[in-house]
Design a protein around this motif. Structure first.
Motif, mmCIF file in Angstrom:
data_model
loop_
_atom_site.group_PDB
_atom_site.id
_atom_site.type_symbol
_atom_site.label_atom_id
_atom_site.label_comp_id
_atom_site.label_asym_id
_atom_site.label_seq_id
_atom_site.Cartn_x
_atom_site.Cartn_y
_atom_site.Cartn_z
ATOM 1 N N LEU A 1 3.074 6.108 -5.500
ATOM 2 C CA LEU A 1 3.003 6.221 -6.963
ATOM 3 C C LEU A 1 1.770 6.983 -7.426
ATOM 4 O O LEU A 1 1.836 7.816 -8.322
ATOM 5 C CB LEU A 1 2.991 4.827 -7.590
ATOM 6 C CG LEU A 1 4.366 4.202 -7.812
ATOM 7 C CD1 LEU A 1 4.214 2.832 -8.463
ATOM 8 C CD2 LEU A 1 5.220 5.110 -8.703
ATOM 9 N N PHE A 2 0.627 6.659 -6.792
ATOM 10 C CA PHE A 2 -0.621 7.176 -7.356
ATOM 11 C C PHE A 2 -1.247 8.297 -6.550
ATOM 12 O O PHE A 2 -2.277 8.828 -6.916
ATOM 13 C CB PHE A 2 -1.624 6.035 -7.531
ATOM 14 C CG PHE A 2 -1.142 4.996 -8.496
ATOM 15 C CD1 PHE A 2 -1.054 5.289 -9.854
ATOM 16 C CD2 PHE A 2 -0.729 3.757 -8.044
ATOM 17 C CE1 PHE A 2 -0.588 4.346 -10.743
ATOM 18 C CE2 PHE A 2 -0.269 2.804 -8.934
ATOM 19 C CZ PHE A 2 -0.181 3.099 -10.292
ATOM 20 N N PHE A 3 -0.639 8.638 -5.424
ATOM 21 C CA PHE A 3 -1.201 9.745 -4.671
ATOM 22 C C PHE A 3 -0.156 10.829 -4.384
ATOM 23 O O PHE A 3 -0.285 11.961 -4.840
ATOM 24 C CB PHE A 3 -1.833 9.238 -3.373
ATOM 25 C CG PHE A 3 -2.453 10.334 -2.553
ATOM 26 C CD1 PHE A 3 -3.588 11.004 -3.005
ATOM 27 C CD2 PHE A 3 -1.885 10.722 -1.349
ATOM 28 C CE1 PHE A 3 -4.144 12.023 -2.263
ATOM 29 C CE2 PHE A 3 -2.444 11.747 -0.599
ATOM 30 C CZ PHE A 3 -3.575 12.393 -1.064
ATOM 31 N N LEU A 4 0.906 10.448 -3.681
ATOM 32 C CA LEU A 4 1.890 11.453 -3.279
ATOM 33 C C LEU A 4 2.620 12.046 -4.478
ATOM 34 O O LEU A 4 2.790 13.256 -4.588
ATOM 35 C CB LEU A 4 2.897 10.838 -2.296
ATOM 36 C CG LEU A 4 2.328 10.561 -0.911
ATOM 37 C CD1 LEU A 4 3.382 9.933 -0.008
ATOM 38 C CD2 LEU A 4 1.823 11.858 -0.273
ATOM 39 N N LEU A 5 3.020 11.170 -5.417
ATOM 40 C CA LEU A 5 3.776 11.645 -6.569
ATOM 41 C C LEU A 5 2.954 12.622 -7.416
ATOM 42 O O LEU A 5 3.392 13.741 -7.684
ATOM 43 C CB LEU A 5 4.257 10.439 -7.382
ATOM 44 C CG LEU A 5 5.423 10.718 -8.317
ATOM 45 C CD1 LEU A 5 6.655 11.101 -7.517
ATOM 46 C CD2 LEU A 5 5.720 9.482 -9.174
ATOM 47 N N PRO A 6 1.721 12.216 -7.815
ATOM 48 C CA PRO A 6 0.908 13.167 -8.585
ATOM 49 C C PRO A 6 0.651 14.460 -7.810
ATOM 50 O O PRO A 6 0.654 15.543 -8.391
ATOM 51 C CB PRO A 6 -0.412 12.418 -8.797
ATOM 52 C CG PRO A 6 -0.088 10.999 -8.593
ATOM 53 C CD PRO A 6 1.062 10.930 -7.634
ATOM 54 N N LEU A 7 0.467 14.306 -6.498
ATOM 55 C CA LEU A 7 0.219 15.481 -5.676
ATOM 56 C C LEU A 7 1.428 16.413 -5.729
ATOM 57 O O LEU A 7 1.290 17.637 -5.875
ATOM 58 C CB LEU A 7 -0.056 15.042 -4.231
ATOM 59 C CG LEU A 7 -0.788 16.046 -3.351
ATOM 60 C CD1 LEU A 7 -2.183 16.294 -3.880
ATOM 61 C CD2 LEU A 7 -0.845 15.536 -1.918
ATOM 62 N N PRO B 1 0.822 -1.214 0.000
ATOM 63 C CA PRO B 1 0.000 0.000 0.000
ATOM 64 C C PRO B 1 0.858 1.269 0.000
ATOM 65 O O PRO B 1 0.476 2.286 -0.583
ATOM 66 C CB PRO B 1 -0.821 -0.104 1.282
ATOM 67 C CG PRO B 1 -0.234 -1.192 2.083
ATOM 68 C CD PRO B 1 0.550 -2.059 1.178
ATOM 69 N N GLY B 2 2.015 1.180 0.631
ATOM 70 C CA GLY B 2 2.912 2.338 0.654
ATOM 71 C C GLY B 2 3.365 2.717 -0.738
ATOM 72 O O GLY B 2 3.300 3.882 -1.135
ATOM 73 N N VAL B 3 3.786 1.695 -1.487
ATOM 74 C CA VAL B 3 4.223 1.931 -2.865
ATOM 75 C C VAL B 3 3.075 2.512 -3.684
ATOM 76 O O VAL B 3 3.221 3.480 -4.426
ATOM 77 C CB VAL B 3 4.727 0.611 -3.493
ATOM 78 C CG1 VAL B 3 4.923 0.781 -4.994
ATOM 79 C CG2 VAL B 3 6.010 0.175 -2.813
ATOM 80 N N TYR B 4 1.893 1.903 -3.492
ATOM 81 C CA TYR B 4 0.717 2.345 -4.227
ATOM 82 C C TYR B 4 0.423 3.814 -3.941
ATOM 83 O O TYR B 4 0.240 4.625 -4.859
ATOM 84 C CB TYR B 4 -0.476 1.471 -3.829
ATOM 85 C CG TYR B 4 -1.763 1.854 -4.513
ATOM 86 C CD1 TYR B 4 -2.117 1.299 -5.738
ATOM 87 C CD2 TYR B 4 -2.628 2.780 -3.935
ATOM 88 C CE1 TYR B 4 -3.291 1.647 -6.365
ATOM 89 C CE2 TYR B 4 -3.804 3.148 -4.558
ATOM 90 C CZ TYR B 4 -4.128 2.574 -5.770
ATOM 91 O OH TYR B 4 -5.286 2.938 -6.389
ATOM 92 N N LEU B 5 0.404 4.145 -2.639
ATOM 93 C CA LEU B 5 0.102 5.515 -2.242
ATOM 94 C C LEU B 5 1.129 6.492 -2.816
ATOM 95 O O LEU B 5 0.775 7.573 -3.297
ATOM 96 C CB LEU B 5 0.088 5.637 -0.717
ATOM 97 C CG LEU B 5 -1.257 5.427 -0.048
ATOM 98 C CD1 LEU B 5 -1.144 5.600 1.454
ATOM 99 C CD2 LEU B 5 -2.283 6.431 -0.595
#
Ligand SMILES: Nc1ncnc2c1ncn2[C@@H]1O[C@H](COP(=O)(O)OP(=O)(O)OP(=O)(O)O)[C@@H](O)[C@H]1O
Ligand SMILES: [Mg+2]
Lengths: 367, 283
Positions: free
Chosen positions: B20-26, B14-18
Motif C-alpha cells: 500500500l505505502f511503498f510499491l503502489l506509490p512507486l 508487513p506485506g500489505v503495508y509495503l
C-alpha cells in the motif's frame, strides 16, 4: 625450580552489592592461602557460589584483591594488568571471538604480541593439531559444536605457552560422555605440555580423576588442600567428607583415647575411630565419618559394633547397597561389592544386622 | 500443514503495508514519469521526453551528486559523533545508562520542525550564536552566513540524526559479550587494542545500520534545507518538491525521484559489494 608457579597470600575479595539503600558485603574469597607448584594440575573444587571463579579472576587480573597479595612465579601481581600477566584463561563460556575464524581465534594472542606471520601460522597449526581441529581452521566459532569450541578455547590459550593456564569449568557445557573423554584428554595434554593448570570445577569426580592436588572450597574459604587420595581417605571436615564421595556421619561421646585411636559411645554401642590431628578428650562429643564401602555387615551372636535393621536393599550390578536404620542415628548406607563368593543379596529387608569397620577407616572430623 | 498459514500470518501485515505505502506509490510514480503532462489530455499521452530532459540537464546531476555528498558527509559526521556517545552509554554509564539514553531520545519526541526552528533561532542573524560571539568580541558584526548556508543544513541535520544513529550502535555494543573483552585482555591486548580488534568489528553492524539509517532519508531531505539552507543550501529534495508543488510538473518530479532511488540502490549495492556489509550482519 622450587618457587611456586602461583602463590596466594591472605587473599580476600569483598564485593559490595548495593540494593536500594542497603549495601551488603559479600566475601567471595576470604583469607585464602595457596601455593601451586610448577607443572601441577591443581583444582579448585566447591559448590556453586563458593568463590572459584573469583579466585581465577583474581589470578588472571580481572579482579583486584581487597586484601592480600598474589604472586606468579615469585613476582607480585598487584600492579600488573591482565594483558601483562603470564597466564591465559579458558573461559567458562569459551568467549571465542565470533567475528574471527578458528585459526585467527587461536592466533589472536600471537598476533597481538606481534609474533611473525610464519611462526604464528606454524604455532597455530601445531596447536590445532594438538586439539585435533586442524581441518576446521577456516570455520567460524558458530559453526562448531560445543566440544569443538571448547578445544578451540583451549588451543587459543595454550598456543601462547603461558606459565599458568586457568580453566573455569571448561567441560561444564558438554554431555557426560564427551566430558569423560575430554577429562582424560585434558589430563594427558597437561602432562605433555607441562604447563601449570589451575582448574575449576564443582564436580568432585572430575576433580578426583584429573588433579594432582585439590583445594576444597566453601563460602569463600579453602577447607582442605590435598591429593585425591588424601581428600577421599582422610577428609578433615564434615563438609569435605560430605562433598567428596559419600559418607555416613555418626555422633558419639568420647570414652577413651589411646594415641590417635579414639573409643566412642554411639547409642548403646562402643565403637572406634581415628583422629587425624590432636584427639579430643574423654567426655567430649565428637563427629566421625565412614565411607559406605568401608563398612561391613554381619549377623552374629557376638557384639561387633552398631546394631541396626536392613531398611532397603538396592542391587546395582557391581555392588549391593544396603540402607540400615540405626537407633538415634540417620540411616546408614553400606556398599558391598558383589565379588567372588559373596551372594548378591546376602541380607533381606527387615533383617537385624551389626555394622562394623576398621578404626582407621572412621575419621574424626573437626566439626 | 500449518506452516504456510503461519507464514502468511507473519508476512501478511508487513506485506500489505509495503504494497500500500511503498510499491503502489512507486508504481504510480513510475506511470507518471512516462506521462507527457500532469493534467488534462496530456495525461493520456506517454512519452520518454522527461527522461530525455533529465539526462540532458547536467544541473540536475550536479545537484544530485552534491546532495549525495552532503548526505554522505552528514551521515559520516553523525556516525562519528554518535559512536562515542553510544560507547559511553554502553560501557561507562553503568546503571544510569537507560536514564541517559532516554534523555537523549526525549528531544526527538518533539516535532521535527520545532527542532529545526530551534536551530534557526540559534544560527540566525540575531540568534544565540551571533549574540554570543559578539559579546565575546570574537566577531564585531552579526554574521548572516551562519544561517542560510550549506553548513547550517549540515549542523541542523547532524543534530537531528545523532540520537537515531546512536541507537543501533548502542544496541550493537550492548550485545557484545563482556567476557570477549576480558578474553582479549587475557590474550595480551591493551584496552585500545581490545577496542580495535574486538569492540569495533563487533559493533560494525550497528555502525552500518546507523549510517544508512541517516544517509538515505537525508539524501531526499527538503524541509531542513528549505528552513535553514537558503539558496545555497538547497538539496536535490527541494528540486523534486519544486517540480511537484510549484512547477506542477509531476512527470519530471517522478523521473527525478526515480533517479534518486537509483542512486540509493547503487550506494547500497556498492556497500554490500565491499563485502563486509552482509557478512557482518550475519553475526
Ligand atoms: N561482580 C560481583 N559483584 C558482587 N558479587 C559477586 C560478583 N562476582 C561474584 N560475586 C559473588 O561472590 C560469590 C562467589 O562467586 P563466584 O562466581 O566466584 O562463585 P563460583 O564458585 O565460581 O560459582 P559457580 O560454580 O556457580 O560458577 C557469589 O556469592 C557471588 O554472588
Ligand atoms: Mg564460576
Amino acid at each position: 625450580m622450587s618457587e611456586p608457579a602461583v602463590e596466594l597470600r591472605d587473599v580476600t575479595k569483598v564485593f559490595a552489592s548495593t540494593r536500594g539503600d542497603v549495601t551488603e558485603e559479600v566475601y567471595a574469597v576470604q583469607d585464602m592461602n595457596l601455593e601451586i607448584a610448577q607443572g601441577e594440575f591443581f583444582t579448585l573444587l566447591g559448590p556453586s557460589g563458593c568463590g572459584k571463579t573469583t579466585t581465577l579472576r583474581l589470578i588472571a587480573g580481572f579482579e583486584r584483591p581487597t586484601r592480600g597479595e598474589i604472586f606468579i612465579q615469585g613476582r607480585p601481581m598487584s600492579k600488573v594488568p591482565p594483558n601483562l600477566r603470564p597466564v591465559n584463561t579458558v573461559f567458562q563460556n569459551y568467549a571465542l571471538f565470533p567475528h574471527l575464524n578458528v585459526a585467527r581465534n587461536v592466533g589472536f594472542g600471537l598476533e597481538v604480541r606481534r609474533v611473525s606471520r610464519s611462526e604464528r601460522e606454524r604455532r597455530v597449526h601445531e596447536a590445532l593439531e594438538m586439539v585435533q581441529l586442524a581441518e576446521m581452521s577456516n570455520r567460524k566459532p558458530s559453526q562448531l559444536s560445543g566440544g569443538q569450541q571448547q578445544r578451540v578455547a583451549l588451543a587459543r590459550a595454550l598456543v601462547n605457552q603461558p606459565a599458568v593456564l586457568l580453566l573455569d569449568e571448561p567441560l561444564g557445557a558438554l554431555d557426560l560422555k564427551l566430558r569423560k573423554a575430554m577429562q582424560i584428554e585434558l589430563k594427558q595434554l597437561q602432562a605433555q605440555v607441562g604447563i601449570t593448570f589451575i582448574y575449576v570445577t564443582h564436580d568432585q569426580e572430575e576433580a578426583l580423576t584429573m588433579s594432582d592436588r585439590i583445594a576444597v572450597m566453601n563460602k569463600g574459604r579453602v577447607l582442605q588442600v590435598g591429593d585425591p587420595v588424601t581428600l577421599y581417605e582422610r577428609p578433615a571436615s564434615h563438609f569435605v567428607a560430605d562433598f567428596i564421595g559419600e559418607s555416613n556421619f555418626f555422633r558419639g561421646v568420647v570414652e577413651a583415647v589411646s594415641g590417635q585411636v579414639v573409643e566412642l559411645r554411639v547409642g548403646g554401642a562402643r565403637v572406634q575411630a581415628t583422629a587425624s590431628d590432636s584427639p579430643p578428650s574423654p567426655g567430649q562429643e565428637a563427629l566421625f565419618a565412614i565411607r559406605p564401602e568401608k563398612m561391613r555387615l554381619a549377623v552374629s551372636e557376638e557384639d561387633l559394633g552398631l546394631h541396626g535393621t536392613i531398611q532397603e536393599v538396592i542391587y546395582i550390578g557391581t555392588d549391593t547397597r544396603y540402607i540400615v536404620s540405626v537407633e538415634a542415628q540417620p540411616p546408614v548406607a553400606v556398599r558391598v561389592q558383589n565379588g567372588c563368593g559373596i551372594a548378591p543379596q546376602e541380607y533381606r529387608r527387615g533383617e537385624a544386622v551389626q555394622l562394623f569397620w576398621l578404626p582407621e577407616d572412621a575419621h574424626l572430623l573437626a566439626d | 500443514m500449518e506452516h504456510p498459514k503461519r507464514l502468511l500470518a507473519l508476512i501478511g501485515p508487513p506485506g500489505v503495508y509495503l504494497t500500500l505505502f511503498f510499491l503502489l506509490p512507486l508504481g504510480i510514480m513510475a506511470v507518471f514519469s512516462f506521462r507527457a503532462g500532469t493534467i488534462g489530455e496530456a495525461r493520456n499521452v506517454f512519452t520518454l521526453e522527461h527522461y530525455r530532459q533529465f539526462i540532458a540537464n547536467t544541473a540536475y546531476h550536479r545537484l544530485l551528486w552534491r546532495s549525495s555528498l552532503i548526505a554522505f558527509g552528514i551521515a559520516s559526521i553523525s556516525t562519528l559523533l554518535a559512536y562515542p556517545l553510544a560507547y559511553f552509554l554502553a560501557f561507562q554509564a553503568g546503571e544510569r545508562k537507560l536514564t541517559l539514553m532516554t534523555l537523549i531520545i526525549i528531544p526527538t519526541w518533539t516535532s521535527y520542525l520545532l527542532r529545526v526552528f530551534a536551530w534557526k533561532l540559534i544560527l540566525g542573524t540575531n540568534g544565540l550564536l551571533n549574540t554570543f560571539l559578539l559579546s565575546l568580541g570574537i566577531i564585531d558584526r552579526a554574521s548572516p552566513i551562519l544561517l542560510y548556508s550549506r553548513n547550517a543544513v549540515m549542523v541542523t541535520l547532524v543534530y537531528v540524526w545523532v540520537p537515531f544513529v546512536a541507537l543501533p550502535i548502542f544496541a550493537a555494543l550492548e550485545r557484545i559479550d563482556r567476557s570477549l573483552l576480558e578474553a582479549a585482555a587475557d590474550l595480551g591486548c591493551k584496552p585500545w587494542q581490545s577496542f580495535l580488534r574486538v569492540t569495533l568489528p563487533l559493533s560494525a553492524p550497528g555502525i552500518i545500520a546507523g549510517f544508512f539509517f541517516c544517509l538515505i532519508p537525508t539524501l531526499g531531505e527538503y524541509v531542513t534545507p528549505l528552513l535553514v539552507g537558503g539558496g545555497q543550501g538547497a538539496m536535490y529534495g527541494n528540486l523534486i518538491q519544486d517540480q511537484f508543488v510549484r512547477a506542477l510538473n509531476w512527470s519530471m518530479g517522478s523521473v527525478m525521484s526515480l533517479a534518486m532511488l537509483l542512486a540509493v540502490i547503487v550506494l547500497l549495492a556498492l556497500f554490500s559489494r565491499m563485502g563486509s556489509f552482509s557478512k557482518l550482519l550475519e553475526l
